[in-house]
Write an enzyme that holds these catalytic residues in place. Structure first.
Site, mmCIF file in Angstrom:
data_model
loop_
_atom_site.group_PDB
_atom_site.id
_atom_site.type_symbol
_atom_site.label_atom_id
_atom_site.label_comp_id
_atom_site.label_asym_id
_atom_site.label_seq_id
_atom_site.Cartn_x
_atom_site.Cartn_y
_atom_site.Cartn_z
ATOM 1 N N ARG A 186 1.301 -10.121 -1.072
ATOM 2 C CA ARG A 186 2.510 -10.893 -1.300
ATOM 3 C C ARG A 186 2.695 -11.830 -0.118
ATOM 4 O O ARG A 186 2.207 -11.560 0.982
ATOM 5 C CB ARG A 186 3.733 -9.976 -1.433
ATOM 6 C CG ARG A 186 3.627 -8.980 -2.593
ATOM 7 C CD ARG A 186 4.821 -8.036 -2.606
ATOM 8 N NE ARG A 186 4.773 -7.095 -3.731
ATOM 9 C CZ ARG A 186 4.179 -5.911 -3.715
ATOM 10 N NH1 ARG A 186 3.588 -5.512 -2.589
ATOM 11 N NH2 ARG A 186 4.176 -5.124 -4.772
ATOM 12 N N LYS A 229 6.077 -3.355 -0.156
ATOM 13 C CA LYS A 229 7.153 -3.069 -1.095
ATOM 14 C C LYS A 229 7.211 -1.566 -1.356
ATOM 15 O O LYS A 229 6.194 -0.921 -1.589
ATOM 16 C CB LYS A 229 6.900 -3.824 -2.407
ATOM 17 C CG LYS A 229 8.083 -3.841 -3.355
ATOM 18 C CD LYS A 229 7.823 -4.780 -4.512
ATOM 19 C CE LYS A 229 9.028 -4.844 -5.431
ATOM 20 N NZ LYS A 229 8.822 -5.782 -6.557
ATOM 21 N N HIS A 249 3.065 -16.888 -4.912
ATOM 22 C CA HIS A 249 2.890 -15.607 -5.603
ATOM 23 C C HIS A 249 1.871 -15.705 -6.739
ATOM 24 O O HIS A 249 1.296 -14.688 -7.148
ATOM 25 C CB HIS A 249 4.228 -15.118 -6.151
ATOM 26 C CG HIS A 249 4.267 -13.644 -6.427
ATOM 27 N ND1 HIS A 249 4.237 -12.690 -5.429
ATOM 28 C CD2 HIS A 249 4.307 -12.949 -7.596
ATOM 29 C CE1 HIS A 249 4.275 -11.485 -5.956
ATOM 30 N NE2 HIS A 249 4.325 -11.602 -7.268
ATOM 31 N N ARG A 295 -1.493 -14.199 -6.034
ATOM 32 C CA ARG A 295 -1.586 -12.742 -6.217
ATOM 33 C C ARG A 295 -1.873 -12.417 -7.682
ATOM 34 O O ARG A 295 -2.714 -11.558 -7.971
ATOM 35 C CB ARG A 295 -0.273 -12.103 -5.757
ATOM 36 C CG ARG A 295 -0.162 -10.597 -5.975
ATOM 37 C CD ARG A 295 1.136 -10.099 -5.346
ATOM 38 N NE ARG A 295 1.552 -8.782 -5.828
ATOM 39 C CZ ARG A 295 1.160 -7.632 -5.296
ATOM 40 N NH1 ARG A 295 0.311 -7.616 -4.289
ATOM 41 N NH2 ARG A 295 1.608 -6.481 -5.776
ATOM 42 N N HIS A 355 0.843 -1.351 -6.453
ATOM 43 C CA HIS A 355 1.770 -1.013 -7.534
ATOM 44 C C HIS A 355 1.978 0.494 -7.593
ATOM 45 O O HIS A 355 1.009 1.258 -7.546
ATOM 46 C CB HIS A 355 1.224 -1.498 -8.885
ATOM 47 C CG HIS A 355 1.300 -2.981 -9.054
ATOM 48 N ND1 HIS A 355 0.548 -3.682 -9.982
ATOM 49 C CD2 HIS A 355 2.061 -3.917 -8.422
ATOM 50 C CE1 HIS A 355 0.831 -4.962 -9.903
ATOM 51 N NE2 HIS A 355 1.745 -5.136 -8.971
ATOM 52 N N TYR A 378 -1.540 -7.661 -16.459
ATOM 53 C CA TYR A 378 -2.597 -8.650 -16.266
ATOM 54 C C TYR A 378 -3.660 -8.588 -17.362
ATOM 55 O O TYR A 378 -4.421 -9.537 -17.546
ATOM 56 C CB TYR A 378 -3.240 -8.485 -14.885
ATOM 57 C CG TYR A 378 -2.263 -8.739 -13.764
ATOM 58 C CD1 TYR A 378 -1.758 -10.013 -13.532
ATOM 59 C CD2 TYR A 378 -1.811 -7.698 -12.953
ATOM 60 C CE1 TYR A 378 -0.844 -10.245 -12.520
ATOM 61 C CE2 TYR A 378 -0.898 -7.918 -11.940
ATOM 62 C CZ TYR A 378 -0.408 -9.197 -11.734
ATOM 63 O OH TYR A 378 0.511 -9.415 -10.741
#
Length: 334
Positions: free
Chosen positions: A145, A170, A276, A279, A302, A311
């Site tokens: 990110r 994150k 972004h 990514r 994630h 994706y």
């Protein structure tokens, strides 16, 4: 119920100070601090500067509804406002309000990510230069990110193992991603130049960098050590908004966003690409190359593989990679 004006009370400034103190105690970012305090101020002003203790479920619902109907804010913005109010009541005022958990969460629309193909990636990167090009290349080459990249410290880059350690990503999680071999010598040259800048700062009595949590108290000299410096330092010294200390922070996110926007426009692309987007493209291209989705999930950081699964909807071609029957009928030409 007593109608206590926040502005008229001598305790009025203390409420936001308590909010800031609690946020810092919990190690929330400066951006979260700014967002939460802004929403709390807006909430108080919306109801005539009444103290939050004098407000309840109906006022919170009215405020969130006002944001959606009159302010026409996005669902994510409305949810951020709700999170700020939940923090205020639960963490600062120490009031457990079960009804606040039941306030309906705005549903964010499920949108497919914007993904660039390899030619578009090359077109954008070729129109960037210097540090901006290096940062954009790292975003695409590692899946980081934007803020994870800008917050990198020198010690987070391992040239021997060709990997990058992403600290406190994150969800407050660390993870490891690859360092693209193509970028290793470019990044090393960049760090050599950055180290020279750090030496100049030290000679002028500066050179101390922000350290997270209580590290600065635990290791008083660490803030000036080379290994703790930002990989992408800002061009100028600035004043830390929390401590008031003058030091060199990392490059601002907005400058990178502007650079990518200009490069996208110069490349003549019609896609709404941002930093972004690199990514998203990283993840999609890895899946296209046959890498396991669990591997991609780990690289992206994630928590749930279902987040990575999005994706698979943009792989290869439009329409889930299915060939249209019209193309089959007219395979010889239309």
């Amino acid at each position: 119920m007593q109608n206590t004006s926040v502005s008229n009370s001598e305790n009025s400034p203390k409420l936001l100070d308590q909010v800031r103190a609690k946020i810092r105690l919990k190690h929330y970012s400066i951006r979260t601090e700014q967002a939460y305090t802004d929403w709390i101020k807006r909430y108080i002003l919306h109801f005539g500067k009444r103290h939050p203790r004098d407000l309840g479920a109906s006022e919170v619902e009215q405020f969130l509804t006002h944001l959606a109907v009159n302010g026409k804010v996005a669902a994510s913005t409305q949810n951020q406002a709700k999170a700020a109010l939940l923090f205020l009541y639960r963490e600062v005022l120490a009031i457990e309000l079960p009804w606040l958990d039941n306030v309906e969460q705005a549903k964010a629309p499920k949108r497919l990510p914007v993904v660039l193909n390899r030619d578009e990636i090359q077109a954008i990167l070729s129109r960037l230069s210097g540090t901006n090009r290096l940062i954009a290349s790292l975003l695409y080459g590692t899946g980081m990110r934007i803020m994870e990249c800008l917050r990198l410290r020198v010690q987070d880059v391992d040239f021997t193992r060709r990997e990058i350690l992403i600290r406190d990503g994150k969800g407050a999680k660390d993870r490891v991603t690859m360092l693209p071999g193509l970028l290793a010598p470019v990044l090393q040259a960049h760090l050599d130049k950055t180290q020279g800048l750090h030496k100049e700062d030290l000679a002028q009595g500066f050179g101390a960098v922000y350290l997270p949590f209580a590290l600065e108290r635990k290791y008083p000299n660490a803030a000036r050590d080379w290994i703790w410096q930002y990989v992408f330092p800002a061009a100028k010294l600035s004043t830390d908004p929390r401590s008031g200390v003058v030091r060199r922070h990392h490059i601002q996110e907005q400058s990178m966003q502007r650079a990518v926007k200009q490069a996208v426009r110069a490349a003549g692309l019609s896609k709404a690409a941002t930093p972004h987007t690199f990514r998203h493209s990283f993840a999609t291209h890895l899946l296209e190359s046959g890498y396991d989705i669990r591997t991609v999930q780990d690289l992206l950081g994630h928590a749930d593989v279902s987040t990575t699964m999005i994706y698979t909807n943009v792989l290869n071609k439009g329409g889930k990679g299915v060939t249209s029957p019209l193309d089959q009928v007219f395979s010889g030409g239309y």
